[in-house]
Design a protein around this motif. Structure first.
Motif, PDB file in Angstrom:
ATOM      1  N   ALA A  81       0.813  -1.222   0.000  1.00  0.00           N
ATOM      2  CA  ALA A  81       0.000   0.000   0.000  1.00  0.00           C
ATOM      3  C   ALA A  81       0.844   1.267   0.000  1.00  0.00           C
ATOM      4  CB  ALA A  81      -0.926   0.002   1.210  1.00  0.00           C
ATOM      5  N   ASP A  82       2.164   1.142   0.178  1.00  0.00           N
ATOM      6  CA  ASP A  82       3.032   2.313   0.314  1.00  0.00           C
ATOM      7  C   ASP A  82       3.714   2.727  -0.993  1.00  0.00           C
ATOM      8  OD1 ASP A  82       2.341   2.505   2.928  1.00  0.00           O
ATOM      9  OD2 ASP A  82       4.178   1.611   3.718  1.00  0.00           O
ATOM     10  N   TYR A  83       3.384   2.074  -2.096  1.00  0.00           N
ATOM     11  CA  TYR A  83       3.914   2.532  -3.381  1.00  0.00           C
ATOM     12  C   TYR A  83       2.893   2.235  -4.482  1.00  0.00           C
ATOM     13  CZ  TYR A  83       5.359  -2.385  -3.880  1.00  0.00           C
ATOM     14  OH  TYR A  83       5.380  -3.760  -3.940  1.00  0.00           O
ATOM     15  N   LYS A  84       2.844   3.138  -5.447  1.00  0.00           N
ATOM     16  CA  LYS A  84       1.874   2.993  -6.537  1.00  0.00           C
ATOM     17  C   LYS A  84       2.349   3.771  -7.761  1.00  0.00           C
ATOM     18  CE  LYS A  84      -0.891   6.931  -4.915  1.00  0.00           C
ATOM     19  NZ  LYS A  84      -2.210   7.383  -4.431  1.00  0.00           N
ATOM     20  N   THR A  85       1.907   3.321  -8.920  1.00  0.00           N
ATOM     21  CA  THR A  85       2.188   4.047 -10.152  1.00  0.00           C
ATOM     22  C   THR A  85       1.295   5.278 -10.189  1.00  0.00           C
ATOM     23  OG1 THR A  85       2.760   2.022 -11.337  1.00  0.00           O
ATOM     24  CG2 THR A  85       2.169   3.939 -12.669  1.00  0.00           C
ATOM     25  N   GLN A  86       1.912   6.422 -10.378  1.00  0.00           N
ATOM     26  CA  GLN A  86       1.131   7.661 -10.360  1.00  0.00           C
ATOM     27  C   GLN A  86       0.821   8.179 -11.760  1.00  0.00           C
ATOM     28  OE1 GLN A  86       2.619  11.698  -9.540  1.00  0.00           O
ATOM     29  NE2 GLN A  86       1.568  11.530  -7.571  1.00  0.00           N
ATOM     30  N   ARG A  87       1.815   8.124 -12.642  1.00  0.00           N
ATOM     31  CA  ARG A  87       1.615   8.625 -14.005  1.00  0.00           C
ATOM     32  C   ARG A  87       2.287   7.708 -15.014  1.00  0.00           C
ATOM     33  NH1 ARG A  87       3.078  13.519 -11.456  1.00  0.00           N
ATOM     34  NH2 ARG A  87       5.200  13.268 -12.226  1.00  0.00           N
ATOM     35  N   VAL A  88       1.660   7.570 -16.193  1.00  0.00           N
ATOM     36  CA  VAL A  88       2.244   6.843 -17.324  1.00  0.00           C
ATOM     37  C   VAL A  88       1.957   7.661 -18.575  1.00  0.00           C
ATOM     38  CG1 VAL A  88       2.226   4.729 -18.688  1.00  0.00           C
ATOM     39  CG2 VAL A  88       1.846   4.605 -16.220  1.00  0.00           C
ATOM     40  N   SER A  89       2.973   7.880 -19.391  1.00  0.00           N
ATOM     41  CA  SER A  89       2.744   8.648 -20.616  1.00  0.00           C
ATOM     42  C   SER A  89       3.668   8.173 -21.735  1.00  0.00           C
ATOM     43  CB  SER A  89       2.961  10.146 -20.371  1.00  0.00           C
ATOM     44  OG  SER A  89       4.328  10.421 -20.129  1.00  0.00           O
ATOM     45  N   LEU A  90       3.175   8.303 -22.962  1.00  0.00           N
ATOM     46  CA  LEU A  90       3.964   8.041 -24.166  1.00  0.00           C
ATOM     47  C   LEU A  90       3.557   9.109 -25.172  1.00  0.00           C
ATOM     48  CD1 LEU A  90       5.880   6.291 -25.880  1.00  0.00           C
ATOM     49  CD2 LEU A  90       3.889   4.932 -26.557  1.00  0.00           C
ATOM     50  N   ASN A  91       4.475  10.035 -25.455  1.00  0.00           N
ATOM     51  CA  ASN A  91       4.137  11.187 -26.289  1.00  0.00           C
ATOM     52  C   ASN A  91       5.054  11.299 -27.500  1.00  0.00           C
ATOM     53  OD1 ASN A  91       2.112  12.219 -24.463  1.00  0.00           O
ATOM     54  ND2 ASN A  91       3.798  12.817 -23.116  1.00  0.00           N
ATOM     55  N   PRO A  92       4.470  11.594 -28.675  1.00  0.00           N
ATOM     56  CA  PRO A  92       5.299  11.842 -29.866  1.00  0.00           C
ATOM     57  C   PRO A  92       5.884  13.249 -29.819  1.00  0.00           C
ATOM     58  CG  PRO A  92       2.974  12.089 -30.404  1.00  0.00           C
ATOM     59  CD  PRO A  92       3.038  11.634 -28.967  1.00  0.00           C
ATOM     60  N   GLN A  93       7.076  13.371 -30.346  1.00  0.00           N
ATOM     61  CA  GLN A  93       7.732  14.679 -30.441  1.00  0.00           C
ATOM     62  C   GLN A  93       8.242  14.838 -31.864  1.00  0.00           C
ATOM     63  OE1 GLN A  93      10.656  14.404 -27.306  1.00  0.00           O
ATOM     64  NE2 GLN A  93       9.268  15.328 -25.807  1.00  0.00           N
ATOM     65  N   TYR A  94       7.971  15.992 -32.437  1.00  0.00           N
ATOM     66  CA  TYR A  94       8.327  16.204 -33.841  1.00  0.00           C
ATOM     67  C   TYR A  94       9.481  17.193 -33.955  1.00  0.00           C
ATOM     68  CZ  TYR A  94       7.817  16.944 -38.853  1.00  0.00           C
ATOM     69  OH  TYR A  94       8.047  17.006 -40.208  1.00  0.00           O
ATOM     70  N   ASP A  95      10.522  16.760 -34.660  1.00  0.00           N
ATOM     71  CA  ASP A  95      11.681  17.611 -34.925  1.00  0.00           C
ATOM     72  C   ASP A  95      11.466  18.275 -36.286  1.00  0.00           C
ATOM     73  OD1 ASP A  95      14.167  18.707 -35.619  1.00  0.00           O
ATOM     74  OD2 ASP A  95      15.261  17.186 -34.478  1.00  0.00           O
ATOM     75  N   TYR A  96      11.177  19.578 -36.268  1.00  0.00           N
ATOM     76  CA  TYR A  96      10.862  20.274 -37.507  1.00  0.00           C
ATOM     77  C   TYR A  96      12.079  20.428 -38.416  1.00  0.00           C
ATOM     78  CZ  TYR A  96       6.280  21.366 -35.609  1.00  0.00           C
ATOM     79  OH  TYR A  96       5.007  21.255 -35.110  1.00  0.00           O
ATOM     80  N   GLU A  97      13.286  20.450 -37.846  1.00  0.00           N
ATOM     81  CA  GLU A  97      14.483  20.576 -38.673  1.00  0.00           C
ATOM     82  C   GLU A  97      14.768  19.280 -39.433  1.00  0.00           C
ATOM     83  OE1 GLU A  97      17.748  21.901 -36.359  1.00  0.00           O
ATOM     84  OE2 GLU A  97      16.880  23.865 -35.896  1.00  0.00           O
ATOM     85  N   LYS A  98      14.696  18.160 -38.692  1.00  0.00           N
ATOM     86  CA  LYS A  98      14.954  16.858 -39.322  1.00  0.00           C
ATOM     87  C   LYS A  98      13.702  16.253 -39.936  1.00  0.00           C
ATOM     88  CE  LYS A  98      18.729  15.736 -36.134  1.00  0.00           C
ATOM     89  NZ  LYS A  98      19.238  14.756 -35.138  1.00  0.00           N
ATOM     90  N   LYS A  99      12.545  16.863 -39.603  1.00  0.00           N
ATOM     91  CA  LYS A  99      11.250  16.385 -40.097  1.00  0.00           C
ATOM     92  C   LYS A  99      11.038  14.914 -39.752  1.00  0.00           C
ATOM     93  CE  LYS A  99      10.972  19.763 -43.829  1.00  0.00           C
ATOM     94  NZ  LYS A  99      10.795  19.999 -45.294  1.00  0.00           N
ATOM     95  N   LYS A 100      11.315  14.616 -38.470  1.00  0.00           N
ATOM     96  CA  LYS A 100      11.155  13.243 -37.994  1.00  0.00           C
ATOM     97  C   LYS A 100      10.452  13.247 -36.645  1.00  0.00           C
ATOM     98  CE  LYS A 100      15.166  11.114 -40.248  1.00  0.00           C
ATOM     99  NZ  LYS A 100      16.432  10.355 -40.022  1.00  0.00           N
TER     100      LYS A 100
END
Length: 229
Positions: A81-100
């Motif tokens: 009870a003393d530990y738990k997952t608080q946040r989970v995320s998977l986000n895309p990031q776009y590099d405008y210079e490399k266009k990737k």
């Protein structure tokens, strides 16, 4: 006869109204109670952050590291009870210079450490298992309810003392309380950030000291109206 009764009724209502608005001598004061406490436990927010070009691979890498972290926490004999997952995320990031596109995955685990003597061992182990971000460390007291009660009593004592100071020069006395308003804000422990590295010591065998918990303030505020006698 009816007219006389009407006049008497009006007079009765007028007298009743006059009695209702009769002012009672009173004094309104505020009081504050503060209790300083040495914390005996801490809440730690620890995050694994991974980056890459393939979403599936990034998430897999992140999951594997978090599995290792959770196994380590279990070995520390912390209650489930003393530990738990608080946040989970998977986000895309776009590099405008490399266009990737690239991807950023994070998982945050919240840990309640009830024994601060295990702090260094826990923090070292978390980093060894893949934690690369400590979002914050919040120190708190396991006896919060008890100390809040003490703070409220101190606040009432201060309010009464203030009232007595004010009316003492008027030859009056403070009577019973008419109204009491609790103005205390919900208690949120102030975050305190702890160092991940110990300072270098001349004696390498000396125990590490990376934690300075200090004190936390538990405060209560009240407004009280006292009758003056």
């Amino acid at each position: 006869m009816k007219k006389a009764l009407l006049i008497l009724s009006i007079l009765f209502l007028t007298l009743s109204y006059g009695q209702e608005i009769k002012q009672i001598p009173q004094i309104n004061v505020n009081g504050e109670g503060k209790v300083k406490v040495v914390p005996d436990q801490a809440t730690i927010l620890a995050t694994i952050e991974t980056k890459g070009n393939n979403a599936k691979d990034v998430k897999k890498d992140n999951d594997q590291k978090m599995e290792a972290v959770l196994r380590f926490i279990k070995k520390m004999n912390l209650a489930a009870a003393d530990y738990k997952t608080q946040r989970v995320s998977l986000n895309p990031q776009y590099d405008y210079e490399k266009k990737k596109h690239s991807y950023n995955a994070t998982q945050t685990v919240e840990i309640l450490l009830r024994d601060l003597s295990k702090y260094d061992e826990l923090m070292d182990g978390l980093v060894d298992q893949g934690i690369n971000r400590i979002d914050n460390v919040t120190f708190q007291s396991s006896k919060l309810v008890q100390y809040q009660s003490e703070a409220r009593k101190l606040a009432m004592k201060e309010a009464k003392m203030k009232a007595e100071d004010y009316v003492s020069v008027l030859g009056q006395k403070v009577g019973r309380a008419m109204t009491i308003s609790d103005n205390s804000q919900t208690y949120y422990p102030q975050p305190m950030y702890a160092a991940m590295k110990s300072m270098e010591m001349s004696d390498s065998k000396a125990p590490r000291e990376t934690l300075a918990v200090g004190e936390i303030n538990i405060t209560a505020n009240v407004s009280v109206s006292f009758i003056l006698e």
